[in-house]
Design a protein around this motif. Structure first.
Motif, PDB file in Angstrom:
ATOM      1  N   LEU A 117       0.839  -1.199   0.000  1.00 48.13           N
ATOM      2  CA  LEU A 117       0.000   0.000   0.000  1.00 48.13           C
ATOM      3  C   LEU A 117       0.871   1.247   0.000  1.00 48.13           C
ATOM      4  CD1 LEU A 117      -2.823   1.243   0.185  1.00 48.13           C
ATOM      5  CD2 LEU A 117      -2.589   1.218   2.638  1.00 48.13           C
ATOM      6  N   GLY A 143      -5.334  -4.697 -19.232  1.00 49.71           N
ATOM      7  CA  GLY A 143      -4.412  -3.889 -18.436  1.00 49.71           C
ATOM      8  C   GLY A 143      -2.969  -4.166 -18.810  1.00 49.71           C
ATOM      9  N   THR A 182      -4.311   2.043 -15.795  1.00 50.01           N
ATOM     10  CA  THR A 182      -4.122   0.618 -15.487  1.00 50.01           C
ATOM     11  C   THR A 182      -4.634   0.287 -14.090  1.00 50.01           C
ATOM     12  OG1 THR A 182      -1.861   1.128 -14.868  1.00 50.01           O
ATOM     13  CG2 THR A 182      -2.180   0.117 -16.992  1.00 50.01           C
ATOM     14  N   ALA A 183      -4.440   1.222 -13.148  1.00 54.72           N
ATOM     15  CA  ALA A 183      -4.933   0.968 -11.792  1.00 54.72           C
ATOM     16  C   ALA A 183      -6.450   0.809 -11.815  1.00 54.72           C
ATOM     17  CB  ALA A 183      -4.523   2.093 -10.860  1.00 54.72           C
ATOM     18  N   ASN A 243      -7.408  -2.622 -13.333  1.00 52.89           N
ATOM     19  CA  ASN A 243      -7.170  -3.732 -12.422  1.00 52.89           C
ATOM     20  C   ASN A 243      -8.102  -3.707 -11.224  1.00 52.89           C
ATOM     21  OD1 ASN A 243      -4.971  -5.328 -13.490  1.00 52.89           O
ATOM     22  ND2 ASN A 243      -3.871  -3.404 -13.424  1.00 52.89           N
ATOM     23  N   PHE A 244      -8.406  -2.493 -10.750  1.00 49.82           N
ATOM     24  CA  PHE A 244      -9.329  -2.379  -9.627  1.00 49.82           C
ATOM     25  C   PHE A 244     -10.703  -2.912 -10.034  1.00 49.82           C
ATOM     26  CE2 PHE A 244     -12.563  -0.078  -7.283  1.00 49.82           C
ATOM     27  CZ  PHE A 244     -12.174  -0.349  -5.983  1.00 49.82           C
ATOM     28  N   ARG A 256     -10.707  -6.672 -10.140  1.00 49.90           N
ATOM     29  CA  ARG A 256     -10.715  -7.248  -8.796  1.00 49.90           C
ATOM     30  C   ARG A 256     -12.078  -7.072  -8.138  1.00 49.90           C
ATOM     31  NH1 ARG A 256     -11.199  -9.231  -4.777  1.00 49.90           N
ATOM     32  NH2 ARG A 256      -9.822  -9.576  -3.006  1.00 49.90           N
ATOM     33  N   TYR A 257     -12.712  -5.916  -8.430  1.00 48.22           N
ATOM     34  CA  TYR A 257     -13.990  -5.613  -7.800  1.00 48.22           C
ATOM     35  C   TYR A 257     -15.079  -6.545  -8.323  1.00 48.22           C
ATOM     36  CZ  TYR A 257     -17.738  -2.924  -5.791  1.00 48.22           C
ATOM     37  OH  TYR A 257     -18.816  -2.551  -5.056  1.00 48.22           O
ATOM     38  N   ARG A 277     -14.763  -9.437  -9.302  1.00 47.66           N
ATOM     39  CA  ARG A 277     -14.557 -10.761  -8.750  1.00 47.66           C
ATOM     40  C   ARG A 277     -15.260 -10.920  -7.411  1.00 47.66           C
ATOM     41  NH1 ARG A 277      -8.490 -12.891  -8.398  1.00 47.66           N
ATOM     42  NH2 ARG A 277      -8.858 -14.934  -7.505  1.00 47.66           N
ATOM     43  N   ARG A 278     -15.352  -9.808  -6.682  1.00 47.11           N
ATOM     44  CA  ARG A 278     -15.969  -9.864  -5.363  1.00 47.11           C
ATOM     45  C   ARG A 278     -17.487  -9.906  -5.446  1.00 47.11           C
ATOM     46  NH1 ARG A 278     -15.024  -8.554  -0.245  1.00 47.11           N
ATOM     47  NH2 ARG A 278     -16.474  -6.857  -0.045  1.00 47.11           N
ATOM     48  N   LEU A 288      -5.327  -3.899   1.852  1.00 43.15           N
ATOM     49  CA  LEU A 288      -3.970  -4.212   1.430  1.00 43.15           C
ATOM     50  C   LEU A 288      -3.984  -5.180   0.252  1.00 43.15           C
ATOM     51  CD1 LEU A 288      -2.151  -4.500   4.864  1.00 43.15           C
ATOM     52  CD2 LEU A 288      -2.151  -2.612   3.264  1.00 43.15           C
ATOM     53  N   TYR A 337      -6.274  -5.409  -2.057  1.00 39.20           N
ATOM     54  CA  TYR A 337      -6.574  -4.605  -3.238  1.00 39.20           C
ATOM     55  C   TYR A 337      -5.317  -3.912  -3.746  1.00 39.20           C
ATOM     56  CZ  TYR A 337     -11.599  -4.778  -3.901  1.00 39.20           C
ATOM     57  OH  TYR A 337     -12.847  -5.179  -4.219  1.00 39.20           O
ATOM     58  N   SER A 338      -4.532  -3.357  -2.814  1.00 36.05           N
ATOM     59  CA  SER A 338      -3.366  -2.608  -3.288  1.00 36.05           C
ATOM     60  C   SER A 338      -2.338  -3.541  -3.913  1.00 36.05           C
ATOM     61  CB  SER A 338      -2.759  -1.758  -2.174  1.00 36.05           C
ATOM     62  OG  SER A 338      -2.365  -2.558  -1.120  1.00 36.05           O
ATOM     63  N   VAL A 339      -2.246  -4.775  -3.403  1.00 41.74           N
ATOM     64  CA  VAL A 339      -1.333  -5.732  -4.040  1.00 41.74           C
ATOM     65  C   VAL A 339      -1.788  -6.031  -5.464  1.00 41.74           C
ATOM     66  CG1 VAL A 339      -0.420  -8.067  -3.973  1.00 41.74           C
ATOM     67  CG2 VAL A 339      -0.578  -6.781  -1.896  1.00 41.74           C
ATOM     68  N   ILE A 340      -3.126  -6.222  -5.621  1.00 40.15           N
ATOM     69  CA  ILE A 340      -3.649  -6.533  -6.957  1.00 40.15           C
ATOM     70  C   ILE A 340      -3.352  -5.390  -7.926  1.00 40.15           C
ATOM     71  CG2 ILE A 340      -5.763  -6.862  -8.287  1.00 40.15           C
ATOM     72  CD1 ILE A 340      -5.608  -9.246  -6.790  1.00 40.15           C
ATOM     73  N   ILE A 341      -3.613  -4.156  -7.468  1.00 36.94           N
ATOM     74  CA  ILE A 341      -3.378  -3.014  -8.351  1.00 36.94           C
ATOM     75  C   ILE A 341      -1.893  -2.895  -8.671  1.00 36.94           C
ATOM     76  CG2 ILE A 341      -3.470  -0.506  -8.479  1.00 36.94           C
ATOM     77  CD1 ILE A 341      -6.071  -0.680  -6.911  1.00 36.94           C
ATOM     78  N   GLY A 398      -0.671  -5.194 -11.308  1.00 33.90           N
ATOM     79  CA  GLY A 398      -1.044  -4.882 -12.677  1.00 33.90           C
ATOM     80  C   GLY A 398      -0.350  -3.653 -13.222  1.00 33.90           C
ATOM     81  N   LEU A 399       0.467  -3.001 -12.395  1.00 35.80           N
ATOM     82  CA  LEU A 399       1.112  -1.773 -12.865  1.00 35.80           C
ATOM     83  C   LEU A 399       2.106  -2.083 -13.968  1.00 35.80           C
ATOM     84  CD1 LEU A 399       2.064   0.681 -10.032  1.00 35.80           C
ATOM     85  CD2 LEU A 399       0.171   0.722 -11.612  1.00 35.80           C
ATOM     86  N   PRO A 400       2.125  -1.249 -15.006  1.00 36.73           N
ATOM     87  CA  PRO A 400       3.114  -1.450 -16.055  1.00 36.73           C
ATOM     88  C   PRO A 400       4.517  -1.271 -15.493  1.00 36.73           C
ATOM     89  CG  PRO A 400       1.545   0.272 -16.645  1.00 36.73           C
ATOM     90  CD  PRO A 400       1.260  -0.098 -15.253  1.00 36.73           C
TER      91      PRO A 400
END
Lengths: 283, 292
Positions: free
Chosen positions: A18, A208, A268-269, A272-273, A276-277, A279-280, B116, B118-122, B125-127
Motif C-alpha cells: 500500500l 491492463g 491501469t490501476a 485492475n481495480f 478485482r472488484y 470478482r468480489r 492491502l 486490493y493494493s497488491v492486486i493493483i 497490474g502496474l506497467p
C-alpha cells in the motif's frame, strides 16, 4: 512477545505494498504538476501536439492516449477468439486429459516469455509479413503492434479464465450430458453463463497488461507523434513516448513525460481495480 | 422437424469443434515460430567465447568490421551484472513477500487485509515502465547515476506483488485441517506459521521463488531506467551495470550486432524457460503430495 514481533513484521510487509502504491501516486503527481500547471489539466489531456522546439514547447497527451487505448483495445479484440478457444479446449474438449495439462504447461511457458523477446520477434519476423502486405510504414503501425500485443496477452487471458472455469462443478455438466446435450449446448447453456464473470475478469487483466506494455510497442508502433487516422497508421503510445524521450528530457518535458506516466498509472490501476472488484461481486 | 433440428445441432457442434481447434492451433503458432526463429538465428553465435568475454566496445566493433574476422566478444558482463541485480532483488522481495503472504493468509478477510489485498492486486497490474520511472525518481536521480542497486530495487518492486499472490496461492492449497489442528493444540500464531504452514509448503515455496526468478530475469523496462549499460564486468553495485535482457535491448539498436542480439535472446529464453519448467515440476510434485 515473539508472537507480537512476528505479527507486526508480517503486517508491515503487507503494508509495504500500500505504501508503495501511495508513494508512486504522490511522486508521479508531484513530478507532473509543473507540466499540468503550465498547460492546464484539460488542455494537457486533450491537446494532441508535441512540439519540442525551444521557446514554443508544447506537450499534449491526446495522441498518445488514443494510441495506447487503440492498440490495447484492438489487441484485446484480436485475442478474444483465440484465448477463449484455448480455454474451451482445456476446460471442455480436452478436459482432464493429459493433453489438456500439457497445453496448460505450454501456456504457462508462453506467459513467462519476456516481452523483449516477443518484441524482437515481432520486429524481425512479424513486421516483414506486414511489410510485404503493404500495411503501415515498412510494416510498423497500430495494427502490427496490436497483433503482437494480442499474441502476448492470449496465453495470459486463457490461463486466467482456465483457472476460474475449472472451479465449475463437474456434476452440472454430467447431468446435462445425460439429458442428451451436445458439447456445444453445454458450453452455451452451462459453462459460459457460469463463467461469464471470469471471462470478463481475465480479459480485463489482459487489457491492463496490453495497456502498459512498453517494449513491444516501442519496437513496432512506428513512433510518430500523430493521431492515427486509420489502424494501419503509425503512432505512439504513452509508454513508448516515455521510453523514447526520457533520456533527452529537459525540465518541462520531463515533467510532461511523468504526467503521461501518471495517466498510464491511473488507467491501469482503474482497469485492475475494476477486475478485482467484479470478482468480489456475485453476478 | 425433429430430424431437422438434430441435423442443425450436430452441424453446429461439428463447426464449433473445428473452430475451437483451429483457433487454438493458430494461437500457439506464434510460440512455435518464435522458438524456431530464435534457435535458427541464435545458435550460430553461441560458443565458449560468447560466455567468457564481455561485450565489444564501439571501437572494437569498427576495427572488426574492417577486417575479415567476425566481431569478437560475448555477454559475460550481462550475465554477471544480471546476476548481481537479481540477487539484490531476491534479497529484498523474498522475505517481504513471504511475510506479506503470511499476513494475507490470516487476515485477508478483515478490513485492513482487504484494503492491502486490493493494493497488491493493483500493484501487480502496474506497467513496469511506471516502476522504472518511480525508481528513477527515488534512487537514480538523487544520486545522479544508474546502478545495479537501483536496478535490483526496481526489479524487486516489479516482482513483489506477483510473488505475494503466488505464495498466498501456495498457502491456500494446504488442507484446512492443518491450521485447525494447530489452533486446537493451543499453538500460537507464530508457531502455526513457522512449524506447520511453512514447512509443509516448502517445495511449493521453492517453486514460487523459481517462477518469480524466471519472470524477473526477463524484465527489461524497469532496468532501462535504472541500470543503463556498460561494456565491462562491473563488481561495484553502485555503478552502472547491465543485464542479459538489457543487452538484448541494446543490441537491438545497434546495427552489426543483430547476431549477438539473437544469441543473447536465445540464451535469455533458455534460462527463463528452464527455470519455469523446473518450477512447474516442483509445483506438480508438491500438489500431488499435498492432496494425498
Amino acid at each position: 512477545m515473539k508472537d507480537k514481533i512476528f505479527q507486526t513484521a508480517s503486517f508491515i510487509s503487507a503494508a509495504i505494498s500500500l505504501l508503495l502504491l501511495v508513494a508512486i501516486f504522490f511522486y508521479l503527481l508531484s513530478e507532473s504538476l509543473p507540466a499540468i500547471k503550465h498547460f492546464g489539466l484539460f488542455d494537457f489531456i486533450s491537446s494532441t501536439e508535441w512540439v519540442e522546439k525551444e521557446g514554443e514547447e508544447h506537450y499534449g497527451a491526446g495522441a498518445f492516449i488514443i494510441g495506447t487505448f487503440l492498440t490495447a483495445t484492438l489487441a484485446l479484440i484480436i485475442s478474444i477468439p483465440f484465448s477463449s478457444s484455448l480455454t474451451l479446449l482445456i476446460t471442455e474438449y480436452w478436459a482432464e486429459t493429459r493433453a489438456a495439462s500439457f497445453l496448460n504447461s505450454l501456456l504457462l511457458l508462453c506467459v513467462n516469455i519476456p516481452t523483449i523477446i516477443w518484441g524482437i520477434w515481432g520486429y524481425f519476423s512479424l513486421r516483414p509479413v506486414f511489410e510485404s502486405l503493404g500495411i503501415g510504414s515498412s510494416g510498423t503501425g497500430i495494427l502490427t503492434t496490436s497483433v503482437a500485443l494480442a499474441i502476448m496477452i492470449t496465453p495470459t487471458a486463457s490461463l486466467l479464465s482456465v483457472s476460474f472455469a475449472s472451479k465449475i462443478d463437474r456434476r452440472l455438466r454430467e447431468t446435462a450430458y445425460s439429458l442428451g446435450a451436445t458439447r456445444f449446448d453445454i458450453i452455451r447453456k452451462i459453462s459460459f453463463p457460469l463463467a461469464r464473470k471470469s471471462y470478463l475478469i481475465s480479459y480485463l487483466f489482459a487489457f491492463g497488461k496490453a495497456l502498459g506494455e512498453t517494449l513491444i510497442v516501442v519496437m513496432l508502433i512506428g513512433n510518430t507523434n500523430q493521431i492515427p487516422q486509420k489502424i494501419t497508421d503509425t503512432g505512439s503510445s504513452l509508454s513508448s513516448i516515455i521510453l523514447n524521450q526520457f533520456e533527452s528530457a529537459g525540465d518541462l518535458k520531463f515533467s510532461s513525460l511523468v504526467a503521461l506516466g501518471f495517466i498510464l498509472f491511473i488507467s491501469t490501476a482503474l482497469v485492475n481495480f475494476t477486475a478485482r472488484y467484479i470478482r468480489r461481486v456475485k453476478v | 422437424m425433429i430430424a431437422n433440428k438434430n441435423k442443425y445441432r450436430t452441424s453446429v457442434k461439428r463447426l464449433s469443434f473445428c473452430l475451437v481447434h483451429v483457433l487454438s492451433f493458430l494461437a500457439l503458432l506464434p510460440f512455435i515460430l518464435l522458438l524456431f526463429s530464435l534457435i535458427k538465428n541464435g545458435k550460430k553465435h553461441l560458443s565458449v567465447d560468447f560466455f567468457t568475454s564481455s561485450t565489444p566496445s564501439i571501437s572494437e566493433i569498427s576495427i572488426a568490421l574492417t577486417g575479415p574476422e567476425s566481431i569478437p566478444g560475448g555477454i559475460l558482463n550481462g550475465l554477471s551484472g544480471g546476476f548481481f541485480i537479481i540477487i539484490i532483488a531476491v534479497v529484498i522481495y523474498v522475505p517481504i513477500g513471504m511475510m506479506a503472504a503470511v499476513y494475507f493468509f490470516n487476515y485477508r478477510n478483515t478490513k485492513p487485509g482487504l484494503l492491502l489485498h486490493y493494493s497488491v492486486i493493483i500493484l501487480s497490474g502496474l506497467p513496469s515502465i511506471i516502476i522504472g520511472i518511480c525508481t528513477y525518481l527515488w534512487i537514480v536521480r538523487p544520486f545522479y547515476y544508474c546502478s545495479a542497486f537501483a536496478g535490483g530495487v526496481a526489479l524487486a518492486i516489479a516482482i513483489l506483488p506477483g510473488f505475494i499472490l503466488s505464495v498466498l496461492h501456495i498457502f491456500e492449497q494446504l488442507p484446512q485441517e492443518l491450521r485447525v489442528t494447530g489452533t486446537s493444540l493451543g499453538l500460537s500464531y507464530t508457531r502455526i506459521m513457522l512449524k506447520l504452514v511453512i514447512p509443509y509448503s516448502k517445495i511449493g515455496l521453492i517453486s514460487v521463488v523459481l517462477s518469480s526468478l524466471s519472470k524477473g530475469i526477463g524484465k527489461t523496462t524497469p532496468l532501462i531506467f535504472t541500470t543503463l549499460w556498460v561494456f565491462d564486468i562491473n563488481r561495484d553495485l553502485f555503478q552502472t551495470s547491465t543485464s542479459l535482457s538489457l543487452l538484448v535491448w541494446r543490441f537491438f539498436h545497434e546495427p552489426y550486432m543483430t547476431d549477438f542480439m539473437w544469441s543473447a535472446a536465445l540464451l535469455l529464453l533458455i534460462i527463463v524457460l528452464t527455470l519455469s519448467l523446473i518450477s512447474e515440476r516442483f509445483y506438480r510434485n508438491w500438489i500431488k503430495e499435498i492432496k494425498l
